[in-house]
Motif scaffolding. Structure first.
Motif, mmCIF file in Angstrom:
data_model
loop_
_atom_site.group_PDB
_atom_site.id
_atom_site.type_symbol
_atom_site.label_atom_id
_atom_site.label_comp_id
_atom_site.label_asym_id
_atom_site.label_seq_id
_atom_site.Cartn_x
_atom_site.Cartn_y
_atom_site.Cartn_z
ATOM 1 N N VAL A 44 0.924 -1.217 -0.090
ATOM 2 C CA VAL A 44 0.119 -0.175 -0.058
ATOM 3 C C VAL A 44 0.902 1.019 0.033
ATOM 4 C CG1 VAL A 44 -1.732 -1.137 1.332
ATOM 5 C CG2 VAL A 44 -0.205 -0.063 2.878
ATOM 6 N N GLY A 45 0.152 2.505 -0.323
ATOM 7 C CA GLY A 45 0.968 3.693 -0.447
ATOM 8 C C GLY A 45 0.801 4.282 0.882
ATOM 9 N N ALA A 46 1.484 5.533 1.068
ATOM 10 C CA ALA A 46 1.331 6.317 2.191
ATOM 11 C C ALA A 46 0.201 6.510 2.902
ATOM 12 C CB ALA A 46 2.044 7.652 2.226
ATOM 13 N N GLY A 47 -1.028 6.662 2.143
ATOM 14 C CA GLY A 47 -2.407 6.933 2.646
ATOM 15 C C GLY A 47 -3.030 5.623 3.012
ATOM 16 N N TRP A 77 -10.999 -1.408 -1.225
ATOM 17 C CA TRP A 77 -9.756 -1.703 -0.438
ATOM 18 C C TRP A 77 -9.714 -0.393 0.619
ATOM 19 C CZ3 TRP A 77 -6.315 -5.194 0.488
ATOM 20 C CH2 TRP A 77 -4.921 -4.512 1.130
ATOM 21 N N ARG A 78 -10.266 0.851 0.273
ATOM 22 C CA ARG A 78 -10.201 1.602 1.199
ATOM 23 C C ARG A 78 -11.197 1.553 2.436
ATOM 24 N NH1 ARG A 78 -10.608 5.259 -2.132
ATOM 25 N NH2 ARG A 78 -12.846 5.669 -2.425
ATOM 26 N N VAL A 79 -12.340 0.974 2.071
ATOM 27 C CA VAL A 79 -13.253 0.735 3.137
ATOM 28 C C VAL A 79 -12.710 -0.544 3.966
ATOM 29 C CG1 VAL A 79 -15.636 -0.613 3.667
ATOM 30 C CG2 VAL A 79 -15.496 1.263 2.044
ATOM 31 N N ALA A 80 -12.029 -1.646 3.349
ATOM 32 C CA ALA A 80 -11.247 -2.605 4.000
ATOM 33 C C ALA A 80 -10.394 -2.101 5.065
ATOM 34 C CB ALA A 80 -10.907 -3.380 3.144
ATOM 35 N N GLU A 87 -5.163 -4.524 8.243
ATOM 36 C CA GLU A 87 -4.557 -3.508 9.121
ATOM 37 C C GLU A 87 -3.119 -3.580 8.639
ATOM 38 O OE1 GLU A 87 -4.260 -5.581 12.676
ATOM 39 O OE2 GLU A 87 -6.546 -5.433 13.093
ATOM 40 N N ILE A 88 -2.625 -2.135 8.751
ATOM 41 C CA ILE A 88 -1.106 -1.726 7.971
ATOM 42 C C ILE A 88 0.004 -2.452 9.071
ATOM 43 C CG2 ILE A 88 0.273 0.185 7.410
ATOM 44 C CD1 ILE A 88 -2.132 -0.018 5.776
#
Length: 474
Positions: A44-47, A77-80, A87-88
């Motif tokens: 994933v990217g920074a956000g 993906w954003r909702v997930a 989790e990051i």
């Protein structure tokens, strides 16, 4: 809409059914599938957004094709990520893992699933209040910072606008006493946010504002439909090509071309939860089943007929007929201003009770406040040995009934017909009515004077009202 006001009651599906609807919502279902797919190789990217190179693979996992496939995968993906399904692990490395929330979503109780869905709804509503990507790119300066002033965009105002629209949609739906099956034309919904209630013919400027609002809502409802909040028929894109031409007359069949939206049963549940969180009183049918009869009769006073009957039926289903009737009759007593309406609702509730309740009605035959309605109930069921009411009881019940109708409906056509009928059927009605020892007698007679179309009869009613008020004052 004041946050202290009570909204009309809503009839909701069971939590089990609503949870099934939530799990079937396309956006939430996709988010859960991507959470299962996420692994050591996912980046994933920074956000927290999925890197561009992996979007096609994510779209393939979801079975998405076409030009919008990558964008739809990115939304899921954003909702997930925002709901904890993913989790990051390491922000610098951009690694992720399946979140603990996935188990709560897929194995939790209906309340757990619905709580999770509400969280996902918050994410989508926040996204719906943000300008589209093209506008954001245009507003970006050389350093990559977004100049919000150039967007003419106020985040708080935009969020309040969408909340207001959804509040109006909720009101339009529950006002129809339905289970989320009320289609609302998009122009009407946009106009409800722009046009003042007392506005006459709108100006061209106002109509342009309504049109702009309608197009904003078209974009927003497209985003809200996949979470299961609404079913939406977008604005017909062919209309955009017709703007340069003289518009043709629009009939009822054409209105749908301008967009139609309706809340789903799950959407009703979600908006009610948000309204309650915002401080509104948003009752639901079934909430009074474990309350006393006094709460039931007062609580259903403002319900539409179908909702009131459903609430009473659920309340009665939990009780034995005889004890339920006794409790209802006890709660119907009183001389306060709300008492006539309580007795009316008591009578309506008793209409749903079987003959097992007969002893409770016979117990109150001599009661000044309840004896009249008890006789009506027993007579309607063909019960033997029902004593005829005295003239005083007949007039007391009449005043009580009109007082209840005034409280329930105001100066309705039905009440006017009742008033006319009473004056015609009973010679010397007003000479007797003003003597009735009922707290509402002055107000009832005053209303009869206001409602009766015959000036002579109306004058008699007003005189009787004056006498009744003087008698009660003395």
């Amino acid at each position: 809409m004041s946050d202290s006001s009570s909204l009309p009651p809503v009839r909701l599906h069971s939590e089990a059914q609503l949870a099934r609807d939530a799990l079937a919502a396309p956006l939430l279902s996709r988010a859960a599938r991507l959470a299962r797919w996420a692994g050591p190789a996912t980046r994933v990217g920074a956000g927290g957004e999925l890197v561009e190179e992996q979007l096609p693979e994510a779209a393939g996992v979801l079975g998405l094709t076409g030009d919008d496939a990558a964008a739809l995968a990115g939304e899921a993906w954003r909702v997930a990520v925002d709901t904890g399904l993913v989790e990051i692990v390491d922000e610098e490395e951009g690694t992720v893992t399946t979140g603990e929330e996935l188990a709560r979503l897929t194995s939790g109780a209906p309340q757990d699933v619905l709580g999770f869905w509400l969280g996902a709804l918050d994410v989508v509503l926040a996204d719906a209040s943000v300008p589209d990507l093209g506008e954001l790119v245009d507003a970006m300066d050389e350093q990559g910072e977004i100049d919000l002033s150039s967007l003419d965009w106020d985040p708080e105002a935009e969020s309040e606008f969408l909340d207001g629209v959804l509040g109006n949609l909720y009101l339009l739906t529950v006002g129809e006493d339905a289970l989320g099956e009320v289609p609302v034309p998009l122009p009407a919904l946009a106009a409800s946010m722009i046009l003042p209630d007392d506005m006459g013919e709108p100006s061209n400027d106002v109509l342009e504002q309504v049109s702009d609002a309608m197009m904003r809502l078209d974009d927003q409802f497209r985003l809200l439909e996949p979470i299961g909040l609404v079913v939406f028929q977008p604005v017909d894109e062919a209309l955009m090509a017709e703007t340069a031409e003289e518009p043709a007359p629009v009939d009822d069949m054409d209105v749908s071309r301008y967009g139609v939206v309706r809340l789903t049963p799950l959407g009703l549940y979600g908006l009610r939860a948000r309204l309650i969180e915002a401080g509104f009183s948003a009752p639901a049918v079934g909430e009074l089943t474990d309350k006393g009869a006094d709460t039931l009769l007062d609580g259903t006073a403002g319900f539409p007929p179908t909702a009131a009957q459903a609430e009473i039926e659920q309340w009665l289903a939990r009780r034995e007929p005889l004890s339920a009737a006794q409790e209802l009759l006890s709660a119907a007593r009183g001389t306060d201003p709300n008492a006539p309406l309580r007795r009316l609702h008591c009578q309506q509730a008793l209409a749903l009770v079987g003959t097992e309740a007969e002893p409770a009605l016979r117990e109150v035959l001599d009661d000044a406040e309840l004896g009249g309605l008890a006789r009506v109930w027993l007579s309607e069921r063909g019960a033997p040995d029902v004593p005829p009411p005295s003239e005083a009881m007949v007039f007391w019940l009449t005043i009580d009934t009109v007082a209840a109708q005034l409280a329930a409906e105001g100066n309705s056509d039905e009440l006017q017909a009742l008033v006319e009928g009473l004056a015609e059927q009973h010679s010397g009605f007003f000479d007797t009515a003003w003597r009735v020892e009922h707290p509402a007698a002055p107000d009832v007679l005053e209303a009869m004077g206001r409602l009766h179309p015959d000036k002579k009869v109306a004058k008699e009613a007003r005189k009787a009202a004056f006498k009744a008020r003087s008698q009660q004052g003395a």
